[in-house]
Design a protein around this motif. Sequence first.
Motif, short mmCIF file in Angstrom:
data_model
loop_
_atom_site.label_atom_id
_atom_site.label_comp_id
_atom_site.label_asym_id
_atom_site.label_seq_id
_atom_site.Cartn_x
_atom_site.Cartn_y
_atom_site.Cartn_z
N GLU A 13 0.84 -1.20 0.00
CA GLU A 13 0.00 0.00 0.00
C GLU A 13 0.88 1.25 0.00
O GLU A 13 1.99 1.24 0.54
CB GLU A 13 -0.91 0.00 1.22
CG GLU A 13 -2.08 -0.97 1.14
CD GLU A 13 -3.07 -0.58 0.06
OE1 GLU A 13 -3.42 0.61 -0.03
OE2 GLU A 13 -3.48 -1.48 -0.71
N PRO A 14 0.39 2.36 -0.57
CA PRO A 14 1.23 3.56 -0.75
C PRO A 14 1.92 4.06 0.52
O PRO A 14 3.09 4.43 0.48
CB PRO A 14 0.23 4.60 -1.29
CG PRO A 14 -0.81 3.79 -1.98
CD PRO A 14 -0.94 2.52 -1.17
N PRO A 73 4.13 0.74 -6.42
CA PRO A 73 3.84 -0.27 -5.38
C PRO A 73 5.09 -1.05 -4.99
O PRO A 73 5.17 -1.58 -3.88
CB PRO A 73 2.82 -1.19 -6.06
CG PRO A 73 2.25 -0.39 -7.19
CD PRO A 73 3.35 0.52 -7.65
N GLY A 74 6.07 -1.16 -5.92
CA GLY A 74 7.30 -1.88 -5.61
C GLY A 74 7.06 -3.36 -5.36
O GLY A 74 7.77 -3.98 -4.56
N ASP A 77 10.14 -4.83 -6.98
CA ASP A 77 11.33 -4.08 -6.56
C ASP A 77 11.04 -3.34 -5.25
O ASP A 77 10.73 -2.17 -5.28
CB ASP A 77 11.73 -3.11 -7.66
CG ASP A 77 13.00 -2.33 -7.36
OD1 ASP A 77 13.78 -2.78 -6.50
OD2 ASP A 77 13.21 -1.27 -7.98
N ASN A 78 11.08 -4.00 -4.06
CA ASN A 78 11.69 -5.29 -3.84
C ASN A 78 10.83 -6.10 -2.88
O ASN A 78 11.33 -6.90 -2.11
CB ASN A 78 13.11 -5.07 -3.28
CG ASN A 78 13.94 -6.33 -3.27
OD1 ASN A 78 13.82 -7.19 -4.13
ND2 ASN A 78 14.79 -6.45 -2.27
N SER A 79 9.51 -5.87 -2.94
CA SER A 79 8.63 -6.48 -1.94
C SER A 79 8.61 -7.99 -2.02
O SER A 79 8.53 -8.67 -0.99
CB SER A 79 7.21 -5.94 -2.11
OG SER A 79 7.19 -4.53 -2.00
N HIS A 269 10.09 1.24 -10.69
CA HIS A 269 9.87 2.64 -10.34
C HIS A 269 8.66 3.23 -11.06
O HIS A 269 8.57 4.44 -11.24
CB HIS A 269 11.12 3.49 -10.66
CG HIS A 269 12.38 2.93 -10.09
ND1 HIS A 269 13.63 3.26 -10.57
CD2 HIS A 269 12.60 2.06 -9.08
CE1 HIS A 269 14.56 2.62 -9.89
NE2 HIS A 269 13.95 1.87 -8.98
N THR A 270 7.72 2.37 -11.47
CA THR A 270 6.49 2.82 -12.12
C THR A 270 5.29 2.20 -11.40
O THR A 270 5.43 1.23 -10.66
CB THR A 270 6.44 2.39 -13.60
OG1 THR A 270 6.15 0.97 -13.67
CG2 THR A 270 7.75 2.69 -14.31
N PRO A 271 4.08 2.71 -11.65
CA PRO A 271 2.88 2.11 -11.06
C PRO A 271 2.64 0.68 -11.55
O PRO A 271 1.88 -0.07 -10.93
CB PRO A 271 1.76 3.05 -11.53
CG PRO A 271 2.44 4.35 -11.81
CD PRO A 271 3.79 3.98 -12.35
#
Length: 301
Positions: A13-14, A73-74, A77-79, A269-271
């Motif tokens: 989440e943001p 959201p990542g 990268d890297n969740s 690094h994008t949505p």
Amino acid sequence: MDFLDKEFYSYIEPNAPRADIIQEWLLKHGVKSARTVIDGKNHILVQFPKSQYNPQYKIKTVIAHYDRVEGSPGANDNSAADWQIMSWAVRLASYPMFHNVRIFFTDGEELGWNRGVTEQGAYGIASVFRRLGITNDDVYVFDSCGRGEVPILARTILPNGTSKAFVQQFNELYNRAQNILRRASPGRWMTLPVPYSDNASFLACGIPAVAITLLPAEEAVLYSRELLHNKNLELAVMNRESSRQERLSPDYVEYSYKERMPLTWKLFHTPNDNVQSLTEISFRVMENILRVVAETKTPLL
């Protein structure tokens, strides 16, 4: 996405307090951890009993950054790697023998993306290691391991003037990493140039480190073909300058080489680095890799 824990969705989440979530999730599953602040970055060290370490063998330090670029959201990268290693930590806590694994979840890796390696959070950890004389660990960095089935061991260019002793130490680690992937994913792994991750911080401090990521098979094959046809691509991906790049505008260089990178890396690094981009097989591949890392024991000389 049935292969993902429900808590994973909260993690991406943001405004999620990611460091808190890591520690709370680990504790809920019986694993303690400690928060350590170095140069303003919050790192998390997983705490295992002393009985799970044998001083006659090398320590294996495993690194995964938990920070992400704002607005993304990542998920990869890297969740994904964070979650895979958190789950592994739970398994290691009841490991039937010593494993010699030390796990850090690091903050500030993404700062190195546009500010340089010394701004990475892991640089502070590596500097402390260096100051304390901890330079003999095997350091494995896992970054973006949630998409694809082919493990990629990052190809590394050591700087000119690197001592022979360091080159030998690094090559020995690199060979061990290849052996791990060979055992964990027979015939399905590659060595390719990869944008630098936390391994760059350790290398900059004179500590050998390798980085492992995953790619879908078709992307890995296309990328390897691009590397054969474009000799400057490897330098660009690894953030190295070349005489040709210096003659071109920065915008052209960035566009030119980004277009030749794997799709997975274009999502960074994008949505679009979201849950939908992840693949279930990646989690099975990573479980195998981490299992072999735990099993690997290297005697100290």
